[in-house]
Design an enzyme around this catalytic site. Structure first.
Site, mmCIF file in Angstrom:
data_model
loop_
_atom_site.group_PDB
_atom_site.id
_atom_site.type_symbol
_atom_site.label_atom_id
_atom_site.label_comp_id
_atom_site.label_asym_id
_atom_site.label_seq_id
_atom_site.Cartn_x
_atom_site.Cartn_y
_atom_site.Cartn_z
ATOM 1 N N HIS A 60 0.841 -1.201 0.000
ATOM 2 C CA HIS A 60 0.000 0.000 0.000
ATOM 3 C C HIS A 60 0.867 1.238 0.000
ATOM 4 C CE1 HIS A 60 0.963 -0.594 4.215
ATOM 5 N NE2 HIS A 60 0.300 0.465 4.610
ATOM 6 N N HIS A 62 1.487 3.710 1.962
ATOM 7 C CA HIS A 62 1.993 4.394 3.162
ATOM 8 C C HIS A 62 3.515 4.418 3.030
ATOM 9 C CE1 HIS A 62 -1.705 3.806 6.020
ATOM 10 N NE2 HIS A 62 -1.773 4.912 5.297
ATOM 11 N N ASP A 64 6.074 4.012 4.823
ATOM 12 C CA ASP A 64 6.979 2.980 5.350
ATOM 13 C C ASP A 64 7.028 1.723 4.469
ATOM 14 O OD1 ASP A 64 4.318 2.656 6.235
ATOM 15 O OD2 ASP A 64 4.901 1.479 7.990
ATOM 16 N N HIS A 65 6.195 1.703 3.411
ATOM 17 C CA HIS A 65 6.170 0.533 2.526
ATOM 18 C C HIS A 65 6.632 0.839 1.104
ATOM 19 C CE1 HIS A 65 3.941 -1.963 5.462
ATOM 20 N NE2 HIS A 65 3.716 -0.760 5.941
ATOM 21 N N HIS A 140 -7.047 -2.291 6.193
ATOM 22 C CA HIS A 140 -6.147 -1.352 6.858
ATOM 23 C C HIS A 140 -6.823 0.020 6.856
ATOM 24 C CE1 HIS A 140 -2.373 0.115 8.302
ATOM 25 N NE2 HIS A 140 -1.938 0.647 7.180
ATOM 26 N N ASP A 211 0.133 -4.728 7.621
ATOM 27 C CA ASP A 211 -0.750 -3.564 7.739
ATOM 28 C C ASP A 211 -2.198 -3.964 7.472
ATOM 29 O OD1 ASP A 211 1.875 -2.531 7.776
ATOM 30 O OD2 ASP A 211 1.048 -0.537 7.424
ATOM 31 N N HIS A 269 6.791 -5.963 10.880
ATOM 32 C CA HIS A 269 6.204 -4.635 11.003
ATOM 33 C C HIS A 269 6.086 -4.295 12.499
ATOM 34 C CE1 HIS A 269 3.452 -1.211 10.332
ATOM 35 N NE2 HIS A 269 3.905 -1.215 9.101
HETATM 36 ZN ZN LIG Z 1 3.196 0.208 7.761
HETATM 37 ZN ZN LIG Z 2 0.038 1.288 6.595
#
Ligand SMILES: [Zn+2]
Ligand SMILES: [Zn+2]
Length: 309
Positions: A60, A62, A64-65, A140, A211, A269
């Site tokens: 996704h 976000h 951090d990904h 999520h 997530d 995660h």
């Molecule tokens: Zn994340």
């Molecule tokens: Zn996320």
């Protein structure tokens, strides 16, 4: 087949934990799942190379990904003729990459094929001669995909007695049949490989689901996998916070793996609030639910042996 965690953390990179990214090495090719900030550093560290990287699947949008994408794309352009790269991801992934490319003005010496999820998308997101990647929509705070990585079924066991009975001479023909290829004998007879092989043996498979809270798709992606890499961001006492933020506790994740029949669960995660000393507590809580659960750590690798049943 080897799975290597380039990072095991969520939310933000920490001095003691990199952001989540899983790379699977199979037959010399690399398949990456998520690319958190600085992912190229991790890939360099494990010395798996960059040219063999075939696929990057993003869960996704976000940061951090996916914020590691520009770095890894640019690093791949440092080698001569690295070949096609496939990027799989949620709606918007193509625009995200192309706009970054335009704004940052970086030049790539290879083509990218984008496979973006949409409502009519088939269950199989990607397939090549070695593996296929199945996707499913998770639950999520934003649209998020989970993945199942599957090796194609392998040919069944070779039965030498059947080959001899059919008059197939020992030598190259046996080798071809063992690989599942049909052969034509000198007398013109065509022998289909199935005549001398047992039933096909299942391929190995891995689930990558982060997530998310548990949903049907996650169970489907996890069903009977060799290893499930799952979101285990929090301790069970933070259940409420976890659910509100669209994450699982280690107990939730271990339960999904157990119920889905996964052989092993690696929980990732991990929240930045947990330092290395806290990981034992997370492990204890996970193992209470599922004995084959553990907490993922940066640069840990997991070999998956052949299944023979
Ligand atoms: Zn994340
Ligand atoms: Zn996320």
């Amino acid at each position: 087949m080897k799975c290597v965690l380039l990072g095991s953390g969520g939310m933000m990179p920490m001095p003691y934990r990199s952001l989540i990214s899983l790379v699977i090495r199979f037959q010399g090719c690399l398949y990456m799942f998520d690319a958190g900030e600085g992912v190229q550093v991790g890939l360099k560290k494990v010395r798996l190379g960059i040219k063999p990287l075939r696929v990057i699947a993003i869960s996704h949008l976000h940061g951090d990904h996916c914020l590691g994408l520009p770095g890894i794309l640019m690093m791949r352009a440092q080698v001569p003729e690295p070949g096609l790269l496939t990027i799989i991801g949620p709606p918007g992934i193509k625009r995200f990459v192309l706009q970054l490319k335009e704004i940052l003005g970086f030049v790539l010496n290879y083509p990218i094929s984008f496979i973006e999820w949409d409502e009519k998308a088939p269950e199989i997101a990607y397939e090549d001669e070695l593996v296929r990647v199945i996707w499913g929509t998770l639950k999520h705070t934003t649209f998020c995909l989970g993945y199942r990585f599957e090796e194609h079924a392998r040919p069944g066991k070779f039965r030498p007695d059947s080959a001899i009975a059919l008059g197939i001479p020992k030598g190259p023909a046996w080798g071809k049949l063992q690989k599942g290829e049909n052969v034509t004998l000198e007398n013109g007879a065509c022998i289909p490989a199935e005549q001398v092989l047992g039933k096909p043996r299942p391929g190995r498979n891995v689930c990558y689901g982060v997530d998310t809270i548990a949903n049907k798709a996650l169970y489907r992606l996890c069903k009977d996998v060799d290893i499930a890499f799952l979101d285990g961001m929090f301790m069970p006492e933070h259940q409420e916070e976890a659910t509100a933020k669209g994450h699982m506790t280690v107990d939730d994740a271990a339960r999904v793996a157990l119920r889905a029949g996964a052989r092993k669960a690696v929980l990732v995660h991990i929240s930045p609030r947990y330092t290395d000393e806290d990981l034992n507590k997370l492990t204890e809580a996970a193992v209470k639910r599922f004995g084959a659960a553990e907490i993922g750590r940066d640069f840990q690798s997991y070999d998956i042996g052949l299944r023979d049943e």
